[in-house]
Design an enzyme around this catalytic site. Structure first.
Site, PDB file in Angstrom:
ATOM      1  N   ALA A 252       0.803  -1.224   0.000  1.00  0.00           N
ATOM      2  CA  ALA A 252       0.000   0.000   0.000  1.00  0.00           C
ATOM      3  C   ALA A 252       0.839   1.278   0.000  1.00  0.00           C
ATOM      4  CB  ALA A 252      -0.946   0.007   1.202  1.00  0.00           C
ATOM      5  N   ALA A 253       2.094   1.178  -0.405  1.00  0.00           N
ATOM      6  CA  ALA A 253       2.966   2.358  -0.366  1.00  0.00           C
ATOM      7  C   ALA A 253       2.425   3.484  -1.247  1.00  0.00           C
ATOM      8  CB  ALA A 253       4.379   1.980  -0.802  1.00  0.00           C
ATOM      9  N   GLY A 254       1.988   3.134  -2.449  1.00  0.00           N
ATOM     10  CA  GLY A 254       1.433   4.155  -3.344  1.00  0.00           C
ATOM     11  C   GLY A 254       0.176   4.783  -2.774  1.00  0.00           C
ATOM     12  N   ASP A 255      -0.659   3.985  -2.111  1.00  0.00           N
ATOM     13  CA  ASP A 255      -1.884   4.507  -1.512  1.00  0.00           C
ATOM     14  C   ASP A 255      -1.569   5.425  -0.340  1.00  0.00           C
ATOM     15  OD1 ASP A 255      -3.340   2.974  -3.330  1.00  0.00           O
ATOM     16  OD2 ASP A 255      -3.404   1.250  -1.986  1.00  0.00           O
TER      17      ASP A 255
END
Length: 306
Positions: A252-255
């Site tokens: 979930a890094a991009g989120d």
């Protein structure tokens, strides 16, 4: 406690993530043994909504879930994280599901089965936008129907909303929609799809960003994992260096990045400051397993920045 500032409206997906941890990602036709298995609430839309809420934004979520236990769990998760989930509809489809494999280096592969996410309609979008007297920041991704995304972008912009689009998963975007997007946030894979050419370096990303700006986007931010992020406007180009952390799971890094950026802008931060905050939130998220459980709070980000 939500901070003062513009509301963040997230229109997007809600998925239940089924995560298998392995030593290495399987090759085509290969069967491997996993080290562990877990279920986590996820979906790019819900992740970004919760990411923004944990950073202090006032957040409303629009989307669809099934009537199954996963759908109820996802709705409850939004409420527990202080996201207004009243516009989330229950429909006669299975709740969206993501099959995720994570290797020992925190790299992952993801298969998304949209399910109820494909039921988001123009009416859902129009009703949500009409519910706000004052426009705020709209956040969108590509895990709901393409037509719904295009409709939301154009309708919101016409009503004065600031539009952030995370074109993930990768798919082509009509050029006529680009002119309504204030900030486009692809990763290098998604930017490569949009520009139809590979991106392997910061220089490649800069060229892709300029190509996307030429289509009418106001600002392009390309996230590049261990290489940081690149922010490009018609007047400036800046590289946001990565933070050095011990990665566990990059799911979930991009989120985390998108949610933190939208919250920071809603709070009135400059783009430069918002990028630093978003980069920090993304870095902290990869140090923890799971999607939503990994998303940091504003207090955690502030402590790291200090």
């Amino acid at each position: 406690m939500a901070s003062e500032g513009l509301v963040v409206l997230v229109i997007g997906s809600l998925n239940m993530d089924l995560v298998a941890r392995v030593d290495s990602l399987p090759e085509k036709g290969e069967t491997i043994f996993g080290r562990s298995f877990a279920r986590f609430p996820g979906g790019k839309g819900a992740n970004q909504a919760i990411a923004a809420a944990r950073m202090g934004a006032r957040v409303t979520m629009v989307g669809c879930v099934g009537t199954d236990d996963s759908g109820k769990e996802l709705q409850l998760g939004l409420v527990e994280n202080h996201v207004d989930a009243s516009p989330v509809r229950s429909v006669d489809e299975c709740t969206g599901t993501a099959l995720i494999t994570v290797d020992r280096n925190a790299a992952n592969t993801i298969i998304v089965v949209p399910g109820a996410n494909d039921c988001v309609t123009f009416d859902d979008i129009d009703t949500a936008l009409a519910g706000f007297k004052t426009p705020g920041i709209l956040v969108l991704q590509h895990e709901i129907p393409a037509q719904a995304v295009c409709h939301a972008v154009q309708s919101a912009k016409e009503k004065g909303w600031f539009v952030i689009l995370n074109p993930a998963p990768a798919r082509e975007l009509p050029d006529q929609v680009m002119q309504y997007v204030d900030i486009l946030i692809p990763n290098e894979t998604e930017a490569a799809v949009l520009c139809k050419r590979p991106i392997q370096s910061v220089e490649d990303a800069a060229g892709a960003a300029r190509e996307l700006l030429a289509k009418g986007v106001k600002t392009v931010v390309i996230t590049m994992g261990r290489q940081g992020a690149l922010c490009c406007t018609n007047d400036s180009l800046r590289h946001v260096p990565p933070l050095q952390v011990s990665a566990v799971d990059s799911t979930a890094a991009g989120d985390a990045f998108v949610g933190a950026l939208s919250c920071s802008l809603a709070r009135g931060e400059t783009l430069e400051s918002a990028l630093q905050i978003a980069s920090t939130a993304a870095a902290l998220s990869v140090t923890r397993p799971g999607a939503q459980p990994s998303l940091p709070s504003w207090e955690e980000v502030k402590q790291y920045l200090r």
